[in-house]
Design an enzyme around this catalytic site. Structure first.
Site, PDB file in Angstrom:
ATOM      1  CB  CYS A   1      -1.104   0.059   1.203  1.00  0.00           C
ATOM      2  SG  CYS A   1       0.042  -0.061   2.802  1.00  0.00           S
TER       3      CYS A   1
ATOM      4  CG  HIS B   1      -4.548   0.590   4.025  1.00  0.00           C
ATOM      5  ND1 HIS B   1      -3.780   0.140   2.912  1.00  0.00           N
ATOM      6  CD2 HIS B   1      -5.613   1.078   3.174  1.00  0.00           C
ATOM      7  CE1 HIS B   1      -4.154  -0.066   1.818  1.00  0.00           C
ATOM      8  NE2 HIS B   1      -5.241   0.528   1.802  1.00  0.00           N
TER       9      HIS B   1
ATOM     10  CG  ASN C   1      -8.534   1.445  -0.244  1.00  0.00           C
ATOM     11  OD1 ASN C   1      -7.113   1.310  -0.090  1.00  0.00           O
ATOM     12  ND2 ASN C   1      -9.221   0.861   0.248  1.00  0.00           N
TER      13      ASN C   1
END
Length: 380
Positions: free
Chosen positions: A15, A303, A325
């Site tokens: 991520c 994250h 995202n």
């Protein structure tokens, strides 16, 4: 901030690299009016794993005289490397190795579901780590070279070999050819990434367990051994909010990380305080302040994502945030998720924002000599 398309890290912990590239790709999409465009995440992943492997081996050499069960060696050998990281790691890779379009080095099974790959690399590193501890000093470099050669072979077999030169055609979203050139990864970066990745951004953190308005350095947080560790200025969440709003007003996404496991409806793409009223349902007082949650390891940085928008009230205060995202279009609204302002104040940890959005009253603190934090601190 406008962008097109959505990325998907799938079953990997990349991520931190996806969110960094998402910021850069939004800039490129807007600059050249592109359709969905992506930089190669696999290219950066390749060099990150190799660099972390080198850092591990260098650390083994440095701490070889300490017992294997010492705190440092226990930390080293328990998890020689991982696929997680942070903005500074991404900046190091882009600065050292450049960047390429995704089609030049596309995703593979072992990049998107990389657990087995990481297990094999860790096995290689532990084997050679023990050899280094038992070797004579004169043999260190030959052992390290052999270890890195084997890691490189495994990476090539699983991810492909990184290109040294490639031809690429730039087309806008209507198919008009804007350029057709041969690039190296470095020349491609220099033409299409309008940032000095090492110097154009400032890293912040909201850690209420440590004094605010002080600089910190996380030991052994770098992937490239010869480069700098991750350093940050610790500030309260309201400072992060103010800089984030200015960045979005200026048309620039920014990088942040938070504990996205908490008070979250992940598939629906909703993050909000009180969406699960557990105290009422259970009849138990489980409330903790953010300082207590961080200190007790109740929450941590889970994250990283790219912040794309914010809704403000009449006083200019954030109501909710819109986030790009990196888990495909199935989550939230075509891959975008919404965070309530109070949720983000509570669960945000890290933030990387362009230097031009840092107010003067914070810049004076950036000149401090950082206090070094231990490698194994769970918050970092």
């Amino acid at each position: 901030v406008m962008t097109r398309g959505i990325t998907d890290q799938m079953k990997s912990g990349r991520c931190w690299f996806f969110s960094t590239l998402n910021i850069l790709r939004a800039e490129m999409i807007n600059e050249y009016d592109l359709a969905d465009f992506q930089f190669s995440q696999t290219y950066g992943q390749f060099w990150d794993v190799l660099e972390k492997s080198n850092r591990f081996l260098e650390n083994v050499i440095e701490f070889r005289n300490r017992p294997l069960d010492s705190r440092m060696n226990d930390w080293l050998f328990k998890k020689p490397i991982g696929d997680g990281g942070h903005f500074t790691n991404a900046a190091h890779i882009i600065s050292k190795y450049g960047i390429v379009p995704q089609e030049v080095m596309p995703e593979r099974h072992s990049s998107t579901e990389n657990l087995r790959l990481m297990i094999v690399v860790r096995t290689i590193l532990r084997k050679y780590g023990l050899k280094l501890r038992e070797a004579e000093k004169s043999d260190f470099q030959s052992i390290k070279k052999e270890a890195l050669y084997n890691v490189y072979r495994v990476l090539v077999q699983n991810l492909g070999e990184p290109p040294t030169e490639f031809r690429w055609t730039l087309k806008d979203r209507n198919g008009k050819v804007l350029s057709d050139k041969t690039y190296t990864p470095a020349s491609f970066r220099d033409e299409f990434v309008c940032h000095d990745m090492e110097n154009d951004y400032v890293i912040f953190m909201d850690d209420p367990t440590k004094p605010y308005y002080r600089m910190y350095e996380v030991d052994n947080s770098r992937n490239c051994f010869e480069m700098s560790n991750w350093t940050f200025l610790n500030v309260p969440a309201n400072e992060l909010e103010a800089m984030g709003i200015e960045s979005l007003k200026g048309g620039d996404m920014f990088y942040f990380s938070a504990d996205t496991d908490t008070e979250a409806m992940m598939m629906e793409g909703i993050y909000g305080r009180g969406i699960y009223d557990l105290e009422e349902d259970l009849g138990i007082d489980i409330y903790m302040t953010k300082e207590e949650m961080v200190r007790s390891c109740e929450i941590r940085s889970v994250h990283a994502m790219a912040m794309a928008g914010v809704q403000l009230d009449e006083d200019g205060k954030p109501v909710k945030w819109l986030i790009e995202n990196s888990f495909g279009a199935a989550r939230g609204w075509d891959g975008f998720v919404v965070m309530q302002a109070e949720w983000l104040r509570t669960y945000i940890f890290r933030m990387a924002v362009e230097d031009k959005y840092v107010p003067d009253h914070l810049k004076k603190y950036l000149k401090q000599k950082p206090r070094k934090l231990k490698s194994w601190n769970p918050t970092y």
